[in-house]
Design a protein around this motif. Structure first.
Motif, PDB file in Angstrom:
ATOM      1  N   VAL A 130       0.867  -1.190   0.000  1.00 15.49           N
ATOM      2  CA  VAL A 130       0.000   0.000   0.000  1.00 15.49           C
ATOM      3  C   VAL A 130       0.898   1.232   0.000  1.00 15.49           C
ATOM      4  CG1 VAL A 130      -1.913   1.210   1.118  1.00 15.49           C
ATOM      5  CG2 VAL A 130      -1.706  -1.279   1.389  1.00 15.49           C
ATOM      6  N   LEU A 131       0.737   2.050  -1.024  1.00 17.95           N
ATOM      7  CA  LEU A 131       1.536   3.266  -1.139  1.00 17.95           C
ATOM      8  C   LEU A 131       0.658   4.454  -0.747  1.00 17.95           C
ATOM      9  CD1 LEU A 131       3.171   2.525  -4.642  1.00 17.95           C
ATOM     10  CD2 LEU A 131       4.021   1.892  -2.372  1.00 17.95           C
ATOM     11  N   ILE A 132       1.162   5.266   0.188  1.00 18.37           N
ATOM     12  CA  ILE A 132       0.366   6.422   0.639  1.00 18.37           C
ATOM     13  C   ILE A 132       0.693   7.618  -0.251  1.00 18.37           C
ATOM     14  CG2 ILE A 132      -0.295   7.904   2.562  1.00 18.37           C
ATOM     15  CD1 ILE A 132      -1.021   4.902   2.952  1.00 18.37           C
ATOM     16  N   SER A 133      -0.245   7.939  -1.091  1.00 18.14           N
ATOM     17  CA  SER A 133      -0.096   9.062  -2.019  1.00 18.14           C
ATOM     18  C   SER A 133      -0.791  10.281  -1.426  1.00 18.14           C
ATOM     19  CB  SER A 133      -0.689   8.649  -3.381  1.00 18.14           C
ATOM     20  OG  SER A 133      -0.657   9.702  -4.285  1.00 18.14           O
ATOM     21  N   SER A 134      -1.479  11.028  -2.255  1.00 17.04           N
ATOM     22  CA  SER A 134      -2.203  12.216  -1.779  1.00 17.04           C
ATOM     23  C   SER A 134      -3.189  12.623  -2.856  1.00 17.04           C
ATOM     24  CB  SER A 134      -1.232  13.369  -1.533  1.00 17.04           C
ATOM     25  OG  SER A 134      -1.936  14.591  -1.459  1.00 17.04           O
ATOM     26  N   VAL A 135      -4.260  13.271  -2.435  1.00 21.95           N
ATOM     27  CA  VAL A 135      -5.222  13.815  -3.401  1.00 21.95           C
ATOM     28  C   VAL A 135      -4.515  14.732  -4.404  1.00 21.95           C
ATOM     29  CG1 VAL A 135      -5.856  15.774  -1.906  1.00 21.95           C
ATOM     30  CG2 VAL A 135      -7.467  14.995  -3.624  1.00 21.95           C
ATOM     31  N   THR A 171      -0.631  -7.873  -4.301  1.00 24.98           N
ATOM     32  CA  THR A 171      -1.390  -6.714  -4.782  1.00 24.98           C
ATOM     33  C   THR A 171      -0.655  -5.436  -4.392  1.00 24.98           C
ATOM     34  OG1 THR A 171      -2.757  -6.399  -2.796  1.00 24.98           O
ATOM     35  CG2 THR A 171      -3.594  -7.941  -4.463  1.00 24.98           C
ATOM     36  N   ALA A 172      -0.859  -4.407  -5.193  1.00 24.69           N
ATOM     37  CA  ALA A 172      -0.255  -3.097  -4.899  1.00 24.69           C
ATOM     38  C   ALA A 172      -1.297  -2.028  -5.170  1.00 24.69           C
ATOM     39  CB  ALA A 172       0.959  -2.872  -5.785  1.00 24.69           C
ATOM     40  N   ASN A 173      -1.603  -1.266  -4.150  1.00 26.67           N
ATOM     41  CA  ASN A 173      -2.620  -0.232  -4.285  1.00 26.67           C
ATOM     42  C   ASN A 173      -2.137   1.092  -3.706  1.00 26.67           C
ATOM     43  OD1 ASN A 173      -5.139  -1.611  -5.403  1.00 26.67           O
ATOM     44  ND2 ASN A 173      -4.522  -3.012  -3.758  1.00 26.67           N
ATOM     45  N   VAL A 174      -2.815   2.129  -4.142  1.00 26.97           N
ATOM     46  CA  VAL A 174      -2.495   3.475  -3.683  1.00 26.97           C
ATOM     47  C   VAL A 174      -3.675   3.985  -2.856  1.00 26.97           C
ATOM     48  CG1 VAL A 174      -2.210   5.859  -4.481  1.00 26.97           C
ATOM     49  CG2 VAL A 174      -1.011   4.000  -5.648  1.00 26.97           C
ATOM     50  N   VAL A 175      -3.378   4.509  -1.686  1.00 32.14           N
ATOM     51  CA  VAL A 175      -4.403   5.217  -0.908  1.00 32.14           C
ATOM     52  C   VAL A 175      -4.060   6.702  -0.985  1.00 32.14           C
ATOM     53  CG1 VAL A 175      -5.319   5.610   1.429  1.00 32.14           C
ATOM     54  CG2 VAL A 175      -5.001   3.272   0.581  1.00 32.14           C
ATOM     55  N   ALA A 176      -5.039   7.484  -1.388  1.00 34.10           N
ATOM     56  CA  ALA A 176      -4.803   8.915  -1.615  1.00 34.10           C
ATOM     57  C   ALA A 176      -5.602   9.759  -0.625  1.00 34.10           C
ATOM     58  CB  ALA A 176      -5.169   9.276  -3.050  1.00 34.10           C
ATOM     59  N   PRO A 177      -4.974  10.105   0.501  1.00 35.10           N
ATOM     60  CA  PRO A 177      -5.694  10.919   1.499  1.00 35.10           C
ATOM     61  C   PRO A 177      -5.924  12.346   1.004  1.00 35.10           C
ATOM     62  CG  PRO A 177      -3.730   9.862   2.467  1.00 35.10           C
ATOM     63  CD  PRO A 177      -3.631   9.728   0.979  1.00 35.10           C
ATOM     64  N   GLY A 178      -6.964  12.946   1.559  1.00 39.19           N
ATOM     65  CA  GLY A 178      -7.174  14.386   1.364  1.00 39.19           C
ATOM     66  C   GLY A 178      -6.466  15.123   2.484  1.00 39.19           C
TER      67      GLY A 178
END
Ligand code: NDP
Length: 241
Positions: A130-135, A171-178
């Motif tokens: 899980v990669l922590i991205s951003s809005v 699996t590899a996913n991105v979570v994009a917080p606001g």
């Protein structure tokens, strides 16, 4: 029959505070073996969370941290690349170092931990990234050309990993917080906070736990067929992006 998604070796980079710490607590509550990295000494972590020192800009330090975690908890099965920094300024004032240092932590840092973790995941024949991205990675943001570039790069990283290792039960996913209430946003000018508040359909900022719950879920067996996705957790701020 689904596999157990508890008791796994979970590693979160930058887990000593903010969103990373909330994510660590969520996995701990799930019954996983949780380790976090931090650059500085941490003293007040909840019992049961292993803290190891690592700077994600330094490959040797990342390798040493993985060795410590592997010795204590076994190969890392769930990797959350959360460590991140900002160095906000408008393009004309942004130095090359402002740009490359943010990229080195947020994007190359994720690459370093991902590469190190992938070896163990391939051997284990399973893994969750899980990669922590951003809005702002896809929405854009004035004064954040460095940060937004690093965060959108994580999308290409997760999707390429999905194509490389998707058939190996990884699996590899991105979570994009606001906008999340942490030390990172604390320092923003009041005017910027007001502008965000007006733009967020939810009418409030996010708490770190609301990010952590989604990260825990996307790393769970319930999300076993989700990969290469960008999951926004932003109260509607980035809709359509
Ligand atoms: P904080 O500033 O509170 O925490 C950042 C974390 O990253 C700290 O644990 C810090 O460790 C770690 N870190 C920074 N640089 C390095 C490095 N070189 N090596 C190892 N660890 C490092 O931020 P948040 O909790 O708010 O943010 C966490 C993630 O979520 C970041 O990737 C951020 O970009 C992202 N995010 C945050 C949002 C928000 O509104 N807060 C919105 C969207 C995304 P140390 O204490 O040792 O410096």
């Amino acid at each position: 029959m689904s596999e157990a998604t508890t008791g796994r070796s979970v590693l979160i980079t930058g887990g000593n505070r903010g969103i990373g710490l909330a994510i660590a607590k969520a996995f701990l509550a799930n019954g996983d073996k949780v380790a976090i990295t931090s650059r500085s000494e941490v003293t007040d972590l909840p019992a049961g969370i292993l803290a190891v020192k690592a700077d994600v800009t330094d490959e040797a330090s990342v390798d040493a941290a993985f060795k410590e975690v592997e010795a204590a908890h076994g190969p890392v099965e769930v990797l959350v690349a959360n460590a991140g920094i900002t160095k906000d300024t408008l393009l004309l004032r942004m130095s090359e170092d402002d740009f490359t240092s943010v990229l080195d932590t947020n994007l190359t840092g994720a690459f370093r931990v991902l590469k190190r973790a992938s070896k163990g995941m391939i051997r284990l024949k399973k893994g969750r990234v899980v990669l922590i991205s951003s809005v702002v990675g896809l929405y854009g943001s004035p004064g954040q050309i460095n940060y937004a570039s690093s965060k959108s790069g994580l999308v290409g990283m997760a999707r390429s990993l999905t194509r490389e290792l998707g058939a190996r039960n990884i699996t590899a996913n991105v979570v994009a917080p606001g906008y999340v209430n942490t030390e990172m946003t604390d320092v923003l000018p009041e005017e910027t906070k007001d502008q965000y508040m007006k733009a967020i359909p939810a009418g409030r900022f996010c708490e770190p736990e609301e990010i952590a719950n989604v990260v825990r879920w996307v790393a769970s067996d319930e999300a076993s067929y989700i990969s290469g996705a960008v999951i926004p957790v932003d109260g509607g701020l980035g809709m359509g992006h």
